[in-house]
Design an enzyme around this catalytic site. Structure first.
Site, PDB file in Angstrom:
ATOM      1  CB  THR A  57      -0.958  -0.004   1.208  1.00  0.00           C
ATOM      2  OG1 THR A  57      -0.173  -0.059   2.397  1.00  0.00           O
ATOM      3  CG2 THR A  57      -1.904  -1.201   1.148  1.00  0.00           C
ATOM      4  CB  THR A  59       1.138   5.365   3.874  1.00  0.00           C
ATOM      5  OG1 THR A  59       0.333   6.409   3.307  1.00  0.00           O
ATOM      6  CG2 THR A  59       1.857   5.894   5.095  1.00  0.00           C
ATOM      7  CB  CYS A  60       2.573   0.222   4.067  1.00  0.00           C
ATOM      8  SG  CYS A  60       1.045   0.438   4.998  1.00  0.00           S
ATOM      9  CB  SER A  61       5.036   0.446  -0.443  1.00  0.00           C
ATOM     10  OG  SER A  61       4.446  -0.820  -0.283  1.00  0.00           O
ATOM     11  CB  VAL A  65       8.599  -0.983   4.591  1.00  0.00           C
ATOM     12  CG1 VAL A  65       9.744  -1.902   4.224  1.00  0.00           C
ATOM     13  CG2 VAL A  65       7.472  -1.782   5.254  1.00  0.00           C
TER      14      VAL A  65
END
Length: 165
Positions: A57, A59-61, A65
């Site tokens: 996703t 924001t996550c990617s 992370v």
């Protein structure tokens, strides 16, 4: 029940995991999922566990992370033995996400929290998804635990965790 500094890390934290191996290094190659008993594995270690709502996703990617990947050396210098990310995605997706991010071995564990069971047990899920949070566990005791209450990565990002180690 949420986790707070001073609390014991739950004794029943079990995730799913596909260990990285050289012969399955390609993102299209699948390994075999195993149970990863974090409560046992982390009992005598200093651990940074962060959670994201979903693999791959935006924001996550793009933000969450990468901050941890870029700061792995600094985290290790602060005595961290294990850095792990969890999401409610299945272990195959989590494994592929680690490979796409260039993570090899156990530098950063990409663990599955099936049905957000662990996250739900601490009150930090968002429906069927894991919430966005970070927990530091030092030899079985929680020393830092924060969940994001607004959009973005602030209290659960690598910089915030580093500042609190």
């Amino acid at each position: 029940m949420s986790l707070n500094p001073g609390d014991a890390f739950p004794s029943d934290a079990v995730f799913q995991y596909i260990p990285w191996t050289e012969d399955k290094a390609d993102a299209k190659a699948c390994g075999i999922p195993i149970n990863y008993n974090a409560s046992t594995e982390w009992a005598d270690k200093k651990v940074v566990l962060f959670s994201v709502p979903g693999a791959f996703t935006p924001t996550c990617s793009e933000n969450h992370v990468p901050g941890y990947i870029q700061n792995l050396t600094k985290l290790k210098e602060k005595g961290v033995d294990v850095v792990a990310v969890i999401a409610s995605n299945d272990p195959f997706v989590m494994s592929a996400w680690g490979k796409v991010n260039g993570v090899k071995g156990d530098d950063l564990l990409f663990l599955s929290d099936p049905d957000a069971r662990f996250s739900s047990s601490i009150g930090w899920s968002s429906g069927p998804r894991t919430g966005r949070y970070a927990i530091v566990v030092d030899h079985g005791k929680v020393t830092y635990a924060k969940i994001e209450t607004e959009k973005g990565v602030k209290v659960s990002g690598a910089d915030a965790v580093l500042a609190n180690l």
